[in-house]
Design a protein around this motif. Structure first.
Motif, PDB file in Angstrom:
ATOM      1  N   ASP A   1       2.315   7.410  14.354  1.00  0.00           N
ATOM      2  CA  ASP A   1       1.595   6.647  13.337  1.00  0.00           C
ATOM      3  C   ASP A   1       0.111   6.997  13.371  1.00  0.00           C
ATOM      4  OD1 ASP A   1       1.354   4.771  11.293  1.00  0.00           O
ATOM      5  OD2 ASP A   1       1.122   3.086  12.675  1.00  0.00           O
TER       6      ASP A   1
ATOM      7  N   GLY B   1      -6.253  10.730   6.538  1.00  0.00           N
ATOM      8  CA  GLY B   1      -7.432  10.285   5.786  1.00  0.00           C
ATOM      9  C   GLY B   1      -8.559  11.299   5.813  1.00  0.00           C
TER      10      GLY B   1
ATOM     11  N   GLY C   1     -10.519  12.664   2.663  1.00  0.00           N
ATOM     12  CA  GLY C   1     -11.805  11.980   2.548  1.00  0.00           C
ATOM     13  C   GLY C   1     -11.711  10.545   2.098  1.00  0.00           C
TER      14      GLY C   1
ATOM     15  N   THR D   1      -0.435   3.111   6.822  1.00  0.00           N
ATOM     16  CA  THR D   1       1.023   3.277   6.828  1.00  0.00           C
ATOM     17  C   THR D   1       1.697   2.269   5.925  1.00  0.00           C
ATOM     18  OG1 THR D   1       0.636   3.403   9.206  1.00  0.00           O
ATOM     19  CG2 THR D   1       2.913   3.707   8.423  1.00  0.00           C
ATOM     20  N   ARG D   2       2.520   2.742   5.035  1.00  0.00           N
ATOM     21  CA  ARG D   2       3.419   1.857   4.292  1.00  0.00           C
ATOM     22  C   ARG D   2       4.821   1.956   4.894  1.00  0.00           C
ATOM     23  NH1 ARG D   2       3.430  -2.234   0.211  1.00  0.00           N
ATOM     24  NH2 ARG D   2       5.600  -2.359  -0.427  1.00  0.00           N
TER      25      ARG D   2
ATOM     26  N   ARG E   1      -2.114   7.505  -5.156  1.00  0.00           N
ATOM     27  CA  ARG E   1      -2.491   6.904  -3.855  1.00  0.00           C
ATOM     28  C   ARG E   1      -1.490   7.208  -2.753  1.00  0.00           C
ATOM     29  NH1 ARG E   1      -2.149   1.021  -4.321  1.00  0.00           N
ATOM     30  NH2 ARG E   1      -3.013   1.025  -2.232  1.00  0.00           N
ATOM     31  N   LYS E   2      -0.378   7.803  -3.074  1.00  0.00           N
ATOM     32  CA  LYS E   2       0.694   7.977  -2.094  1.00  0.00           C
ATOM     33  C   LYS E   2       0.586   9.328  -1.384  1.00  0.00           C
ATOM     34  CE  LYS E   2       3.446   6.609  -5.448  1.00  0.00           C
ATOM     35  NZ  LYS E   2       4.591   6.296  -6.299  1.00  0.00           N
TER      36      LYS E   2
ATOM     37  N   LEU F   1       5.054   7.440   4.651  1.00  0.00           N
ATOM     38  CA  LEU F   1       4.322   7.235   3.404  1.00  0.00           C
ATOM     39  C   LEU F   1       3.064   6.457   3.749  1.00  0.00           C
ATOM     40  CD1 LEU F   1       4.000   7.202   0.289  1.00  0.00           C
ATOM     41  CD2 LEU F   1       5.284   5.038   0.310  1.00  0.00           C
TER      42      LEU F   1
ATOM     43  N   LEU G   1      -0.605   4.979   2.131  1.00  0.00           N
ATOM     44  CA  LEU G   1      -1.242   4.647   0.856  1.00  0.00           C
ATOM     45  C   LEU G   1      -2.755   4.620   1.023  1.00  0.00           C
ATOM     46  CD1 LEU G   1       1.150   1.928  -0.570  1.00  0.00           C
ATOM     47  CD2 LEU G   1       0.754   4.210  -1.461  1.00  0.00           C
TER      48      LEU G   1
ATOM     49  N   VAL H   1      -6.338   3.427   0.644  1.00  0.00           N
ATOM     50  CA  VAL H   1      -6.928   2.099   0.443  1.00  0.00           C
ATOM     51  C   VAL H   1      -8.447   2.245   0.369  1.00  0.00           C
ATOM     52  CG1 VAL H   1      -5.067   0.797   1.559  1.00  0.00           C
ATOM     53  CG2 VAL H   1      -6.960   1.693   2.951  1.00  0.00           C
TER      54      VAL H   1
ATOM     55  N   HIS I   1     -10.136  -2.971   2.458  1.00  0.00           N
ATOM     56  CA  HIS I   1      -8.857  -3.244   3.127  1.00  0.00           C
ATOM     57  C   HIS I   1      -9.074  -3.626   4.590  1.00  0.00           C
ATOM     58  CE1 HIS I   1      -4.569  -2.544   4.229  1.00  0.00           C
ATOM     59  NE2 HIS I   1      -5.094  -2.069   5.339  1.00  0.00           N
TER      60      HIS I   1
ATOM     61  N   LEU J   1     -16.201   3.858  12.957  1.00  0.00           N
ATOM     62  CA  LEU J   1     -15.962   4.333  11.594  1.00  0.00           C
ATOM     63  C   LEU J   1     -15.818   3.175  10.639  1.00  0.00           C
ATOM     64  CD1 LEU J   1     -15.298   6.663   9.648  1.00  0.00           C
ATOM     65  CD2 LEU J   1     -12.917   6.360  10.267  1.00  0.00           C
ATOM     66  N   LEU J   2     -15.062   2.156  11.079  1.00  0.00           N
ATOM     67  CA  LEU J   2     -14.743   1.063  10.173  1.00  0.00           C
ATOM     68  C   LEU J   2     -15.565  -0.155  10.517  1.00  0.00           C
ATOM     69  CD1 LEU J   2     -10.925   1.740  10.236  1.00  0.00           C
ATOM     70  CD2 LEU J   2     -12.555   2.459   8.500  1.00  0.00           C
TER      71      LEU J   2
HETATM   72  C1  LIG Z   1     -13.979   8.564   4.549  1.00  0.00           C
HETATM   73  C2  LIG Z   1     -12.834   9.253   5.288  1.00  0.00           C
HETATM   74  C3  LIG Z   1     -12.209   8.381   6.269  1.00  0.00           C
HETATM   75  C4  LIG Z   1     -10.966   8.989   6.864  1.00  0.00           C
HETATM   76  C5  LIG Z   1     -10.463   8.242   8.073  1.00  0.00           C
HETATM   77  C6  LIG Z   1     -10.189   6.818   7.824  1.00  0.00           C
HETATM   78  C7  LIG Z   1      -9.397   6.235   8.897  1.00  0.00           C
HETATM   79  C8  LIG Z   1      -9.045   4.846   8.567  1.00  0.00           C
HETATM   80  C9  LIG Z   1      -8.369   4.199   9.676  1.00  0.00           C
HETATM   81  C10 LIG Z   1      -6.925   4.445   9.610  1.00  0.00           C
HETATM   82  C11 LIG Z   1      -6.307   3.964  10.864  1.00  0.00           C
HETATM   83  C12 LIG Z   1      -4.938   4.495  10.969  1.00  0.00           C
HETATM   84  C13 LIG Z   1      -4.265   4.005  12.194  1.00  0.00           C
HETATM   85  C14 LIG Z   1      -2.859   4.521  12.240  1.00  0.00           C
HETATM   86  C15 LIG Z   1      -2.065   4.076  11.048  1.00  0.00           C
HETATM   87  C16 LIG Z   1      -1.906   2.587  11.038  1.00  0.00           C
HETATM   88  O1  LIG Z   1      -1.539   1.986  12.013  1.00  0.00           O
HETATM   89  S1  LIG Z   1      -2.275   1.733   9.596  1.00  0.00           S
HETATM   90  C17 LIG Z   1      -1.798   0.030  10.021  1.00  0.00           C
HETATM   91  C18 LIG Z   1      -0.390  -0.303   9.638  1.00  0.00           C
HETATM   92  N1  LIG Z   1      -0.277  -0.443   8.212  1.00  0.00           N
HETATM   93  C19 LIG Z   1      -0.767  -1.529   7.582  1.00  0.00           C
HETATM   94  O2  LIG Z   1      -1.322  -2.434   8.178  1.00  0.00           O
HETATM   95  C20 LIG Z   1      -0.578  -1.582   6.097  1.00  0.00           C
HETATM   96  C21 LIG Z   1      -0.089  -2.958   5.661  1.00  0.00           C
HETATM   97  N2  LIG Z   1       0.306  -2.903   4.258  1.00  0.00           N
HETATM   98  C22 LIG Z   1      -0.600  -3.085   3.293  1.00  0.00           C
HETATM   99  O3  LIG Z   1      -1.764  -3.433   3.537  1.00  0.00           O
HETATM  100  C23 LIG Z   1      -0.141  -2.838   1.890  1.00  0.00           C
HETATM  101  O4  LIG Z   1       1.265  -2.914   1.824  1.00  0.00           O
HETATM  102  C24 LIG Z   1      -0.562  -1.417   1.390  1.00  0.00           C
HETATM  103  C25 LIG Z   1      -0.060  -0.312   2.333  1.00  0.00           C
HETATM  104  C26 LIG Z   1      -2.096  -1.343   1.271  1.00  0.00           C
HETATM  105  C27 LIG Z   1       0.066  -1.153   0.037  1.00  0.00           C
HETATM  106  O5  LIG Z   1      -0.182  -2.272  -0.767  1.00  0.00           O
HETATM  107  P1  LIG Z   1      -0.386  -2.080  -2.332  1.00  0.00           P
HETATM  108  O6  LIG Z   1      -1.660  -1.351  -2.552  1.00  0.00           O
HETATM  109  O7  LIG Z   1      -0.218  -3.413  -2.941  1.00  0.00           O
HETATM  110  O8  LIG Z   1       0.790  -1.076  -2.670  1.00  0.00           O
HETATM  111  P2  LIG Z   1       1.946  -1.238  -3.772  1.00  0.00           P
HETATM  112  O9  LIG Z   1       1.272  -1.505  -5.090  1.00  0.00           O
HETATM  113  O10 LIG Z   1       2.989  -2.164  -3.285  1.00  0.00           O
HETATM  114  O11 LIG Z   1       2.526   0.228  -3.758  1.00  0.00           O
HETATM  115  C28 LIG Z   1       1.729   1.311  -4.189  1.00  0.00           C
HETATM  116  C29 LIG Z   1       2.665   2.405  -4.658  1.00  0.00           C
HETATM  117  O12 LIG Z   1       3.456   2.860  -3.541  1.00  0.00           O
HETATM  118  C30 LIG Z   1       4.857   2.719  -3.871  1.00  0.00           C
HETATM  119  N3  LIG Z   1       5.561   2.371  -2.646  1.00  0.00           N
HETATM  120  C31 LIG Z   1       5.320   1.308  -1.850  1.00  0.00           C
HETATM  121  N4  LIG Z   1       6.168   1.333  -0.806  1.00  0.00           N
HETATM  122  C32 LIG Z   1       6.932   2.426  -0.956  1.00  0.00           C
HETATM  123  C33 LIG Z   1       7.974   2.998  -0.189  1.00  0.00           C
HETATM  124  N5  LIG Z   1       8.374   2.446   0.978  1.00  0.00           N
HETATM  125  N6  LIG Z   1       8.528   4.143  -0.623  1.00  0.00           N
HETATM  126  C34 LIG Z   1       8.123   4.723  -1.777  1.00  0.00           C
HETATM  127  N7  LIG Z   1       7.120   4.228  -2.555  1.00  0.00           N
HETATM  128  C35 LIG Z   1       6.550   3.089  -2.134  1.00  0.00           C
HETATM  129  C36 LIG Z   1       4.906   1.624  -4.913  1.00  0.00           C
HETATM  130  O13 LIG Z   1       6.078   1.722  -5.684  1.00  0.00           O
HETATM  131  C37 LIG Z   1       3.666   1.933  -5.726  1.00  0.00           C
HETATM  132  O14 LIG Z   1       3.921   3.039  -6.524  1.00  0.00           O
HETATM  133  P3  LIG Z   1       3.234   3.214  -8.004  1.00  0.00           P
HETATM  134  O15 LIG Z   1       3.656   1.993  -8.764  1.00  0.00           O
HETATM  135  O16 LIG Z   1       1.730   3.219  -7.744  1.00  0.00           O
HETATM  136  O17 LIG Z   1       3.752   4.505  -8.506  1.00  0.00           O
END
Ligand SMILES: CCCCCCCCCCCCCCCC(=O)SCCNC(=O)CCNC(=O)[C@H](O)C(C)(C)COP(=O)(O)OP(=O)(O)OC[C@H]1O[C@@H](n2cnc3c(N)ncnc32)[C@H](O)[C@@H]1OP(=O)(O)O
Length: 160
Positions: free
Chosen positions: A67, A74, A78, A83-84, A112-113, A134, A136, A138, A142, A159-160
């Motif tokens: 993960d 990202g 940029g 994670t979704r 966004r995907k 997958l 997304l 943000v 967020h 960073l954040l």
């Molecule tokens: C400046 C540069 C910086 C760079 C560097 C930054 C670093 C930045 C720190 C990151 C750090 C990471 C660390 C490790 C990775 C974690 O651990 S991340 C933490 C774990 N994940 C989370 O906490 C996320 C929790 N979930 C959420 O907050 C929300 O569900 C999300 C992910 C933001 C999505 O919510 P949403 O925006 O409401 O999304 P939603 O509208 O439901 O779906 C969007 C699209 O995806 C599709 N979709 C959703 N689920 C699925 C699925 N399972 N399959 C297919 N399609 C799907 C939907 O159908 C929709 O499609 P479209 O209609 O747009 O065509």
């Protein structure tokens, strides 16, 4: 300002307290992720803290590392992404103490995907696990949602 993709080499940790890559998280994996030829690479050795069955790495620890490596996508675009969904095939047991080379790729982006794949191999090149995710994209808001009022994570973020 236009986004310049990063050059090959080490990528910055997400933040100091990140469970995957943070250098100040005592429970973390201290991953060091590099960009090489458009792919994300991490060489990692799981230790006794990450055992499930004796001598074998816990699948949850592998998921954590995957993960986090995916989370470096990202930097490729940029924009932060989270994670979704995450799906893993565990092909072979991963011995505690063995080198594991992980490579992750951004296969394609649809708005966004971000569709990502990864593979982990041992020192002989034998496949240990594969994964799909997958993520997304943000906005930074967020990461500033509700938190416990005494959260220490806030002060150690970089960073954040
Ligand atoms: C400046 C540069 C910086 C760079 C560097 C930054 C670093 C930045 C720190 C990151 C750090 C990471 C660390 C490790 C990775 C974690 O651990 S991340 C933490 C774990 N994940 C989370 O906490 C996320 C929790 N979930 C959420 O907050 C929300 O569900 C999300 C992910 C933001 C999505 O919510 P949403 O925006 O409401 O999304 P939603 O509208 O439901 O779906 C969007 C699209 O995806 C599709 N979709 C959703 N689920 C699925 C699925 N399972 N399959 C297919 N399609 C799907 C939907 O159908 C929709 O499609 P479209 O209609 O747009 O065509």
């Amino acid at each position: 300002m236009t986004w310049e993709p990063p050059h090959d080499g080490p990528l910055p940790q997400h933040h100091h307290n990140c469970l995957g890559c943070g250098d100040r998280n005592p429970h973390g994996h201290h991953l060091q992720v590099r960009l090489e030829g458009g792919a994300l690479h991490a060489r990692h050795t799981f230790d006794e803290r990450h055992a499930g069955a004796p001598g074998i790495t816990h699948g949850g620890a592998i998921a954590t590392v995957l993960d986090d490596v995916f989370g470096f996508a990202g930097y490729l675009i940029g924009q932060p992404a989270v994670t979704r969904s995450l799906s893993i095939d565990y092909d072979r047991p991963v011995p505690v103490g063995a080198i594991c080379d992980i490579t992750a790729r951004l296969e394609r982006r649809e708005d966004r995907k971000l569709f990502l794949t990864a593979e982990g191999v041992d020192a002989s090149g034998a496949r240990l696990f594969t994964a799909r995710a997958l993520f997304l994209v943000v906005d930074l808001q967020h990461f500033h949602g509700p938190r416990p009022p005494d959260s220490s994570a806030r002060s150690s973020r970089t960073l954040l």
